[in-house]
Design a protein around this motif. Structure first.
Motif, PDB file in Angstrom:
ATOM      1  N   VAL A   1       0.834  -1.199   0.000  1.00 43.10           N
ATOM      2  CA  VAL A   1       0.000   0.000   0.000  1.00 43.10           C
ATOM      3  C   VAL A   1       0.869   1.249   0.000  1.00 43.10           C
ATOM      4  CG1 VAL A   1      -1.711   1.310   1.310  1.00 43.10           C
ATOM      5  CG2 VAL A   1      -1.917  -1.169   1.124  1.00 43.10           C
ATOM      6  N   MET A   2       1.877   1.265   0.857  1.00 45.02           N
ATOM      7  CA  MET A   2       2.675   2.475   1.025  1.00 45.02           C
ATOM      8  C   MET A   2       3.624   2.747  -0.135  1.00 45.02           C
ATOM      9  SD  MET A   2       1.489   3.928   3.589  1.00 45.02           S
ATOM     10  CE  MET A   2       0.483   3.604   5.035  1.00 45.02           C
ATOM     11  N   PHE A   3       3.911   1.739  -0.955  1.00 49.30           N
ATOM     12  CA  PHE A   3       4.722   1.997  -2.150  1.00 49.30           C
ATOM     13  C   PHE A   3       3.943   2.812  -3.185  1.00 49.30           C
ATOM     14  CE2 PHE A   3       7.831  -1.474  -1.109  1.00 49.30           C
ATOM     15  CZ  PHE A   3       8.954  -0.673  -1.190  1.00 49.30           C
ATOM     16  N   ASP A   4       2.653   2.998  -2.952  1.00 49.54           N
ATOM     17  CA  ASP A   4       1.829   3.790  -3.872  1.00 49.54           C
ATOM     18  C   ASP A   4       1.607   5.218  -3.361  1.00 49.54           C
ATOM     19  OD1 ASP A   4       1.658   1.481  -5.331  1.00 49.54           O
ATOM     20  OD2 ASP A   4      -0.412   1.021  -4.805  1.00 49.54           O
ATOM     21  N   LEU A   5       2.410   5.656  -2.409  1.00 50.71           N
ATOM     22  CA  LEU A   5       2.259   7.002  -1.851  1.00 50.71           C
ATOM     23  C   LEU A   5       2.528   8.079  -2.892  1.00 50.71           C
ATOM     24  CD1 LEU A   5       3.966   6.780   1.663  1.00 50.71           C
ATOM     25  CD2 LEU A   5       1.562   7.208   1.200  1.00 50.71           C
ATOM     26  N   ARG A   6       1.733   9.158  -2.802  1.00 52.35           N
ATOM     27  CA  ARG A   6       1.939  10.327  -3.672  1.00 52.35           C
ATOM     28  C   ARG A   6       1.617  11.579  -2.857  1.00 52.35           C
ATOM     29  NH1 ARG A   6      -1.493  13.284  -6.987  1.00 52.35           N
ATOM     30  NH2 ARG A   6      -3.195  11.814  -6.534  1.00 52.35           N
ATOM     31  N   PRO A   7       2.514  12.586  -2.851  1.00 53.11           N
ATOM     32  CA  PRO A   7       2.263  13.803  -2.067  1.00 53.11           C
ATOM     33  C   PRO A   7       1.115  14.615  -2.652  1.00 53.11           C
ATOM     34  CG  PRO A   7       4.227  14.073  -3.421  1.00 53.11           C
ATOM     35  CD  PRO A   7       3.795  12.639  -3.570  1.00 53.11           C
ATOM     36  N   ILE A   8       0.240  15.126  -1.779  1.00 56.34           N
ATOM     37  CA  ILE A   8      -0.915  15.901  -2.205  1.00 56.34           C
ATOM     38  C   ILE A   8      -0.803  17.357  -1.753  1.00 56.34           C
ATOM     39  CG2 ILE A   8      -3.443  16.091  -2.143  1.00 56.34           C
ATOM     40  CD1 ILE A   8      -2.437  13.585  -3.529  1.00 56.34           C
ATOM     41  N   ALA A   9      -0.411  17.563  -0.502  1.00 56.90           N
ATOM     42  CA  ALA A   9      -0.315  18.928   0.036  1.00 56.90           C
ATOM     43  C   ALA A   9       0.867  19.002   0.988  1.00 56.90           C
ATOM     44  CB  ALA A   9      -1.602  19.300   0.770  1.00 56.90           C
ATOM     45  N   GLY A  10       1.441  20.200   1.122  1.00 54.60           N
ATOM     46  CA  GLY A  10       2.546  20.398   2.038  1.00 54.60           C
ATOM     47  C   GLY A  10       3.894  20.385   1.342  1.00 54.60           C
ATOM     48  N   ASP A  11       4.944  20.060   2.084  1.00 56.92           N
ATOM     49  CA  ASP A  11       6.331  20.101   1.603  1.00 56.92           C
ATOM     50  C   ASP A  11       6.731  18.732   1.081  1.00 56.92           C
ATOM     51  OD1 ASP A  11       9.030  20.386   1.194  1.00 56.92           O
ATOM     52  OD2 ASP A  11       9.414  21.417   3.091  1.00 56.92           O
ATOM     53  N   ARG A  12       6.753  18.588  -0.241  1.00 55.70           N
ATOM     54  CA  ARG A  12       7.013  17.273  -0.827  1.00 55.70           C
ATOM     55  C   ARG A  12       8.455  16.819  -0.656  1.00 55.70           C
ATOM     56  NH1 ARG A  12       5.644  15.749  -6.162  1.00 55.70           N
ATOM     57  NH2 ARG A  12       7.222  14.132  -5.840  1.00 55.70           N
TER      58      ARG A  12
END
Length: 622
Positions: free
Chosen positions: A445-456
Motif C-alpha cells: 500500500v505504502m509503495f503507492d504514496l503520492r504527495p498531495i499537500a505540504g512540503d514534498r
C-alpha cells in the motif's frame, strides 16, 4: 490431414467472427482449413515453436498451459487458440495439448494474416478490440480521439445524456397521481406508456399548469386527456446535435428517447445544462471556492455525472481516472487549507500523502480514502497534537464528501499513520528487513504514496531511500513477488469465468479485486525491480518495458490487457449510474456480449500468464 470443405463451411457459419465474412470469403477460408487429429496428450504446438497458423477446436478438448506448464484454460469445440502468438512474433506463447482424442482445424498463418488485414470485424476479434498506441500499449476500439480530448455536447450520443432510468405512467393515471409522481422523483415530465412499455405520449409540469390548473379541470382527469400524443422522439444512437436542433426548432424542453418504440429515457434542457456544467475543471473551480465541507460535498456529488460524461465521450480509463482523482486531490487540498485556517499555520513542515487508488491516480466512481501524514522530526509533543487535529478534520471532511473511511483504518487520523519522518523511515526499513505477511501488505500500500499537500521534500527523501533499499534486498523482493500473485484473475478452466459462488454478488466477478488489482500488484513489483518512482499502474508498466524489466511483447500484451479490463470496469460503473444505482465493482459476465466476454477473458489470460512468468523468475524474457 485433409478436410471436407463443405463440412468445414457448415461448421464455420455459426462461429464468430467467421460469420461476419462474405459468403465467398468464408468458402475460401473453409477450403484453406486443414484438419488435424490429435491423440491424447499430443501437442498442437509447444511454447516457443513457430506457429503454422490459427487453430480451432472441432471435436474434443485442448488444454492450454503457459511457459511454465501452469494451466491457463481448457478449450472445447468452436474455441480458437494460437492467435496471440500469431499477432506477436509468429511463435507460440503457450503450449496446446489434447485432452483425450481431439480434432482441430488449422488456418495457415499467411491466410490468417490476410484475413486480419482485409476484414475489420475479423481483425477486431483477434486483436482483442485494440489499436496500437504510440507508447507501445493499446487502447480499446471506439475511443474518441487522443487522451484529454472529449466529446462536445453536439457529438455526444443521446444515450449518454440520459441521466436516470425512465419514469412513466399509464394513460389512465390521474393528473393528480402524475403530479405526485413527478414531485417524488424530482422530475418535470413523465413518459406515458401502454402495457407493453411503448410510448404513446408525454406529460410535463407545464401541461399540468396550462391544461389542468389554468382550465379549472378536475385533478382526477386521466393523463391521456391532457398529454401530448405521439411526441417526437429520438433513438439512443442520435447525437446531441439532434437534441439541440429539435429543442430549438420545435420549442420543446423534453425529448423522449425510445428503442424499438419502447420508452427508455428522457432528455431535458436541464440535462443539457448539467452536461455543460459538469467537467473536472468546473468541479475543481467550485471546490477551490468552497467555504465549508457542505459546499465541497455538493461539488463531489456531481462526480457520478462526470464519470458518465467522460465514459460516454469515449475517454480512455487513464484519462477518466486521472480527472476523477484530480477532483479528489482538489478536495483534499481544500480541506487542508480550511483546517489550517482554523488551527493556524503548521508548526513544522509536513506533507499530506495519498496511497491506494488516489495515490496511483486511478480513482473511479466507487472508492474509499487511504492517506497518511508525514511531518518534520523537529515536531514537539504540542506540534503532534496540531497534526492529529489536522488529520481528524481532513479525514472526517473527506468522509462527508463521499470518500468514506478506510475499512482498514489506513488514514492519517489513525495515530500509526500520522508520524514524523524518522518513524516513517523506520517503518519501511522494518518492512524491508522483516517481510512477514503484514509487512508485505503494508509495504504494498505504502509503495503507492503520492504527495498531495505540504512540503514534498519530506516525501522525496523517503521515497528515494525506500526504493534503493527495497530493490537491493532480494528476500524482500521475493516476498513482494509472492504477495503480487495472491489475487488471481477470475478464470475458469472450461473457457468461462470463475464467478462469486454465493451472497449478494453471486454469479458476478469483482472487477477490482480480481480485475485491476492483479495488474496493479504486478506493476508495483516491476517498479520496485527497476526503481521506478512512478506510482500510476499504466505508467509503471510502460516504464518497466522501457527499462527492460518487461520484454516489448510482454509489456505490450499486459498494457493492452490492463486497458481492456480497466475500460470495462468504468463502462460498467457508468451504466450503473445511468440506471440510477450507485457504482460498484461487480460485473455479471452474462451482461456482456459473446464478443466482450471473449476479449475480457483473453485479457485475464494475459494477466495470469504474466503472473506465472513473474512467479517463475521469467520477467524480461516474457
Amino acid at each position: 490431414m485433409g478436410s471436407d470443405p463443405a463440412t468445414v463451411l457448415a461448421f464455420l457459419e455459426g462461429i464468430h467472427p467467421y460469420d461476419t465474412l462474405p459468403p465467398a470469403a468464408l468458402a475460401e477460408v473453409a477450403g484453406a482449413m486443414q484438419r488435424r487429429s490429435l491423440p491424447p496428450g499430443a501437442a498442437a504446438y509447444r511454447f516457443g515453436e513457430a506457429l503454422d497458423g490459427l487453430f480451432l477446436v472441432e471435436r474434443g478438448q485442448v488444454e492450454i498451459t503457459d511457459a511454465n506448464g501452469a494451466p491457463v484454460s481448457i478449450l472445447g469445440p468452436r474455441n480458437s487458440f494460437g492467435e496471440r502468438g500469431l499477432m506477436r512474433d509468429g511463435h507460440a506463447a503457450t503450449t496446446a495439448r489434447a485432452l483425450g482424442a481431439a480434432t482441430v482445424l488449422m488456418l495457415p498463418a499467411a491466410r490468417f494474416r490476410r484475413l486480419v488485414d482485409d476484414s475489420p470485424a475479423f481483425a477486431r476479434f483477434f486483436t482483442r478490440g485494440a489499436a496500437a498506441r504510440p507508447d507501445g500499449g493499446s487502447a480499446t476500439a471506439g475511443r474518441g480521439g487522443p487522451p484529454g480530448r472529449g466529446a462536445t455536447l453536439a457529438t455526444l450520443r443521446v444515450a449518454e445524456l440520459v441521466t436516470r432510468a425512465p419514469i412513466s405512467c399509464a394513460p389512465a393515471t390521474s393528473v393528480a397521481e402524475a403530479a405526485r409522481a413527478m414531485r417524488d422523483a424530482h422530475v418535470s415530465s413523465l413518459g406515458v406508456t401502454d402495457g407493453d412499455g411503448r410510448l404513446v405520449g408525454i406529460v410535463t409540469q407545464r401541461d399540468l399548469s396550462d391544461r389542468v390548473l389554468a382550465e379549472g379541470r378536475d385533478p382526477a382527469v386521466a393523463v391521456e386527456a391532457v398529454m401530448t400524443r405521439d411526441p417526437v422522439t429520438l433513438p439512443r444512437e442520435a447525437l446531441g446535435s439532434d437534441v439541440l436542433s429539435l429543442m430549438l426548432g420545435r420549442g420543446v424542453g423534453h425529448l423522449p428517447v425510445t428503442e424499438a418504440g419502447r420508452f427508455v429515457g428522457m432528455v431535458t434542457q436541464t440535462d443539457l445544462t448539467r452536461f455543460q456544467a459538469v467537467t473536472a475543471g468546473v468541479l475543481i473551480h467550485d471546490i477551490g471556492a468552497a467555504g465549508d465541507v457542505a459546499a465541497l460535498a455538493q461539488a463531489t456529488g456531481r462526480i457520478p455525472a462526470l464519470l458518465v460524461q467522460l465514459v460516454g465521450a469515449s475517454q480512455s480509463h487513464e484519462v477518466v481516472t486521472r480527472l476523477i482523482t484530480d477532483v479528489a486531490d482538489a478536495v483534499t487540498r481544500r480541506l487542508v487549507a480550511l483546517a489550517e485556517a482554523r488551527l493556524g499555520p503548521a508548526p513544522v513542515p509536513y506533507v499530506w500523502a495519498a496511497c491506494g487508488s488516489q495515490g496511483r491516480q486511478e480513482q473511479t466512481g466507487h472508492t474509499d480514502q487511504d492517506n497518511c501524514l508525514i511531518f518534520d522530526d523537529a515536531a514537539t509533543a504540542d506540534d503532534r497534537r496540531w497534526f492529529e487535529a489536522l488529520a481528524q478534520e481532513v479525514c472526517t471532511g473527506l468522509d462527508a464528501c463521499g470518500y468514506v473511511f478506510c475499512p482498514g483504518e489506513m488514514m492519517a487520523m489513525t495515530p500509526r499513520w500520522c508520524q514524523p519522518l524518522a518513524v516513517w523511515q523506520g517503518y519501511f526499513r522494518g518492512w524491508i528487513a522483516r517481510p512477514d505477511p503484514m509487512a508485505q501488505m503494508l509495504a504494498s500500500v505504502m509503495f503507492d504514496l503520492r504527495p498531495i499537500a505540504g512540503d514534498r521534500r519530506l516525501f522525496d527523501a523517503l521515497q528515494a531511500e525506500t526504493l534503493a533499499a527495497a530493490s537491493q534486498n532480494t528476500i524482500f523482493t521475493a516476498h513482494m513477488i509472492a504477495n503480487s500473485l495472491k489475487h488471481a484473475p477470475p478464470l475458469g478452466l472450461l473457457r468461462g469465468f470463475a464467478t462469486i459462488r454465493s451472497g449478494e454478488h453471486r454469479h458476478q466477478i469483482d472487477m477490482k479485486l480480481n480485475g485491476v488489482v492483479p495488474v496493479t500488484d504486478l506493476a508495483r513489483v516491476y517498479a520496485l525491480l527497476a526503481r521506478i518512482p512512478a506510482v500510476n499502474t499504466r505508467a509503471r508498466l510502460v516504464a518497466a518495458e522501457g527499462r527492460g524489466v518487461l520484454s516489448v511483447a510482454g509489456g505490450r500484451d499486459l498494457v493492452a490487457a490492463y486497458d481492456l479490463i480497466a475500460d470495462q470496469r468504468l463502462a460498467m460503473q457508468a451504466a450503473l449510474v445511468r440506471s440510477g444505482r450507485k457504482p460498484d465493482n461487480f460485473l455479471a459476465p452474462s451482461d456482456l456480449s459473446e464478443f466482450e466476454r471473449s476479449h475480457l477473458r483473453d485479457a485475464f489470460v494475459v494477466v495470469r500468464t504474466m503472473q506465472s512468468a513473474l512467479g517463475h523468475g521469467r520477467v524480461a524474457a516474457t
